[in-house]
Motif scaffolding. Structure first.
Motif, short mmCIF file in Angstrom:
data_model
loop_
_atom_site.label_atom_id
_atom_site.label_comp_id
_atom_site.label_asym_id
_atom_site.label_seq_id
_atom_site.Cartn_x
_atom_site.Cartn_y
_atom_site.Cartn_z
N PHE A 129 -15.87 -8.65 -3.91
CA PHE A 129 -15.31 -7.45 -3.64
C PHE A 129 -14.52 -6.86 -4.93
O PHE A 129 -13.71 -7.61 -5.25
N PHE A 130 -14.31 -5.70 -4.99
CA PHE A 130 -13.15 -5.16 -6.11
C PHE A 130 -11.93 -5.06 -5.49
O PHE A 130 -11.84 -4.81 -4.32
N THR A 131 -10.96 -5.23 -6.11
CA THR A 131 -9.48 -5.29 -5.76
C THR A 131 -8.57 -5.05 -7.06
O THR A 131 -8.95 -4.81 -7.93
N ALA A 185 -4.55 -0.16 2.02
CA ALA A 185 -3.15 -0.86 2.18
C ALA A 185 -3.33 -2.35 1.41
O ALA A 185 -2.52 -2.80 0.89
N SER A 186 -4.43 -2.83 1.63
CA SER A 186 -4.66 -4.15 1.01
C SER A 186 -4.64 -4.20 -0.55
O SER A 186 -3.77 -4.90 -1.25
N THR A 187 -4.88 -2.94 -1.21
CA THR A 187 -4.93 -2.88 -2.55
C THR A 187 -3.49 -2.58 -2.85
O THR A 187 -3.00 -3.45 -4.00
N TRP A 188 -2.91 -1.93 -2.26
CA TRP A 188 -1.46 -1.63 -2.38
C TRP A 188 -0.62 -2.94 -2.64
O TRP A 188 0.11 -3.37 -3.55
N ALA A 189 -0.64 -3.67 -1.52
CA ALA A 189 -0.14 -5.13 -1.42
C ALA A 189 -0.51 -5.90 -2.57
O ALA A 189 0.31 -6.88 -3.15
N MET A 190 -1.79 -5.89 -2.88
CA MET A 190 -2.35 -6.91 -3.84
C MET A 190 -1.79 -6.68 -5.42
O MET A 190 -1.86 -7.57 -6.27
N VAL A 191 -1.46 -5.53 -5.39
CA VAL A 191 -0.92 -5.15 -6.93
C VAL A 191 0.41 -5.26 -7.17
O VAL A 191 1.18 -4.86 -7.94
N SER A 250 5.52 -1.74 -11.63
CA SER A 250 7.03 -1.46 -11.39
C SER A 250 7.08 -1.22 -9.96
O SER A 250 6.31 -0.60 -9.39
N GLU A 251 8.41 -1.03 -9.50
CA GLU A 251 8.60 -0.71 -8.07
C GLU A 251 8.42 1.19 -8.06
O GLU A 251 7.91 1.50 -7.00
N ARG A 252 8.72 1.56 -9.00
CA ARG A 252 8.50 3.06 -9.00
C ARG A 252 6.86 3.36 -8.88
O ARG A 252 6.77 4.39 -8.19
N TRP A 253 6.17 2.66 -9.53
CA TRP A 253 4.61 2.87 -9.53
C TRP A 253 4.25 2.45 -8.25
O TRP A 253 3.25 2.59 -7.50
N LEU A 254 4.78 1.53 -7.54
CA LEU A 254 4.34 1.04 -6.23
C LEU A 254 4.70 2.42 -5.33
O LEU A 254 3.97 2.39 -4.44
N VAL A 255 5.87 2.82 -5.50
CA VAL A 255 6.01 4.01 -4.63
C VAL A 255 5.13 5.14 -4.94
O VAL A 255 4.49 5.64 -3.80
N ILE A 256 4.67 5.44 -6.14
CA ILE A 256 3.72 6.44 -6.50
C ILE A 256 2.33 5.92 -5.83
O ILE A 256 1.82 7.35 -5.15
N ARG A 316 1.95 -13.33 1.70
CA ARG A 316 1.66 -12.63 0.72
C ARG A 316 2.83 -12.53 -0.47
O ARG A 316 4.13 -12.73 -0.37
N ARG A 317 2.24 -12.59 -1.68
CA ARG A 317 3.08 -12.82 -2.83
C ARG A 317 3.86 -11.38 -3.29
O ARG A 317 3.43 -10.28 -2.81
N HIS A 318 4.85 -11.63 -3.75
CA HIS A 318 5.73 -10.28 -4.30
C HIS A 318 5.93 -9.62 -3.08
O HIS A 318 6.37 -8.28 -3.05
N ARG A 319 6.31 -10.24 -1.86
CA ARG A 319 6.92 -9.44 -0.51
C ARG A 319 8.04 -8.70 -0.93
O ARG A 319 8.13 -7.48 -0.35
N LYS A 320 8.99 -9.28 -1.67
CA LYS A 320 10.31 -8.49 -1.75
C LYS A 320 10.34 -7.24 -2.40
O LYS A 320 10.56 -6.25 -2.06
N ALA A 321 9.36 -7.29 -3.57
CA ALA A 321 9.02 -5.91 -4.28
C ALA A 321 8.37 -5.06 -3.38
O ALA A 321 8.81 -3.79 -3.58
N LEU A 322 7.41 -5.49 -2.67
CA LEU A 322 6.67 -4.41 -1.69
C LEU A 322 7.69 -3.90 -0.76
O LEU A 322 7.59 -2.56 -0.67
#
Length: 252
Positions: free
Chosen positions: A6-8, A70-76, A81-87, A124-130
Motif C-alpha cells: 500500500f502507498f504511504t 490520519a495514518s498518513t499524517w502520523a507516519m510522516v 517540520s511542525e509547521r508542515w504537520l499543522v498545514i 508510534r515514532r515521533h509522537r512528541k512532534a505529532l
C-alpha cells in the motif's frame, strides 16, 4: 504492487490531495508499506518498509491501496517540520462545503480525534512532534495559505480569529462565508489565492462580496500570498485591529 502493499508517507499524502512542501520531489521513490510479517517491498523507484497493523490503516483511493489520512499524517511525523504537520493536519480535518456553501462534515478526510488516536498509537515514532503539532491544528482552514497566515498571526500574538464563518444579514440570508473573523473588532480577514486575481468572475464576486460586508459594518482585510510569504500580513491586520480598538501588542 503486491497484494500486501500500500502507498504511504508522502506518496499517500499526494494521492490524498494534501498540500506538499515546496521542496517535495515528485520524482522521489514511491513510499510503499507492507504489514508485518510480510517483507518490505524491494523494487526500482520504491522505498519500501514494514509496519504493524495498528500503526497503518489502509483505504481505497481511486483503486489504489493508500494509508488513511490520519495514518498518513502520523507516519510522516519524522519527515516534516511542525509547521508542515499543522498545514497537513488542517487540510485533513477541514469540513468541505458544497457549491451552495453548505458544510459537509461527512466529507471531511479526518477528525482531530482520529489524528490524535493515530499519533498516540502504541509504538508510534515521533509522537512528541505529532502531539505538539496537533495542539495547533484547527478546523476551518481551507488552504495552505490560510494555515500559514493563522500560524503567523498566533506567533505575533494577534487575538483569536474564528475560521470559516457564515455571515448573514438581518433577514437570515447568507452574505458570505469568510476565511477569518475578529468578531469583537468588526474585522474580517480574507486570504486570496492566485485564482482570485486570474479568474475574472471570481474577481467580480469578491468585489461584490466585500461591498456587501462593508454595508453590514465589517472592514475586510484581503491578504495576498505575497504578503503572507513575506511576513507583512500580520502587520496589516494588526494595524486594522488597532483602528478598531484592539489594545494588544504593538510589535513590528
Amino acid at each position: 504492487m503486491s497484494r500486501q502493499g500500500f502507498f504511504t508517507g508522502m506518496t499517500a499524502a499526494a494521492l490524498l490531495g494534501c498540500p506538499l512542501p515546496d521542496g517535495f520531489d515528485p520524482d522521489a521513490d514511491l513510499s510503499v508499506g507492507t504489514m508485518h510479517p510480510h517483507r518490505a517491498a524491494r523494487a526500482r523507484g520504491v522505498a519500501g518498509f514494514q509496519t504493524r497493523e495498528h500503526l497503518a490503516h489502509v483505504m481505497d483511493v481511486g483503486g489504489l491501496r493508500v494509508t488513511t489520512p490520519a495514518s498518513t499524517w502520523a507516519m510522516v511525523g519524522g519527515e516534516l517540520s511542525e509547521r508542515w504537520l499543522v498545514i497537513m493536519g488542517d487540510h485533513f480535518v477541514r469540513v468541505p462545503r458544497d457549491h451552495r456553501g453548505r458544510a459537509m462534515p461527512n466529507a471531511r478526510l479526518a477528525t482531530p480525534a482520529q489524528l490524535e488516536a493515530a499519533a498516540l498509537a502504541p509504538g508510534r515514532r515521533h509522537r512528541k512532534a505529532l502531539v505538539r503539532a496537533l495542539t495547533s491544528v484547527r478546523v476551518g482552514s481551507a488552504s495552505r495559505l490560510e494555515t500559514e497566515y493563522r500560524l503567523d498571526a498566533e506567533a505575533a500574538r494577534l487575538p483569536h480569529m474564528d475560521l470559516d464563518v457564515e455571515v448573514r444579514g438581518a433577514d437570515g440570508a447568507l452574505i458570505a462565508i469568510v476565511d477569518g473573523m475578529h468578531r469583537a473588532f468588526d474585522l474580517i480577514v480574507e486570504v486570496e489565492g492566485d485564482h482570485h486575481r486570474t479568474d475574472r468572475a471570481q474577481w467580480n464576486r469578491d468585489i461584490d462580496r466585500t461591498a456587501a460586508l462593508a454595508a453590514q459594518g465589517w472592514e475586510v482585510v484581503r491578504l495576498t500570498s505575497r504578503r503572507i510569504r513575506d511576513g507583512s500580513a500580520t502587520s496589516v491586520v494588526r494595524s486594522a485591529l488597532h483602528r478598531h480598538g484592539w489594545s494588544g501588542p504593538r510589535g513590528h
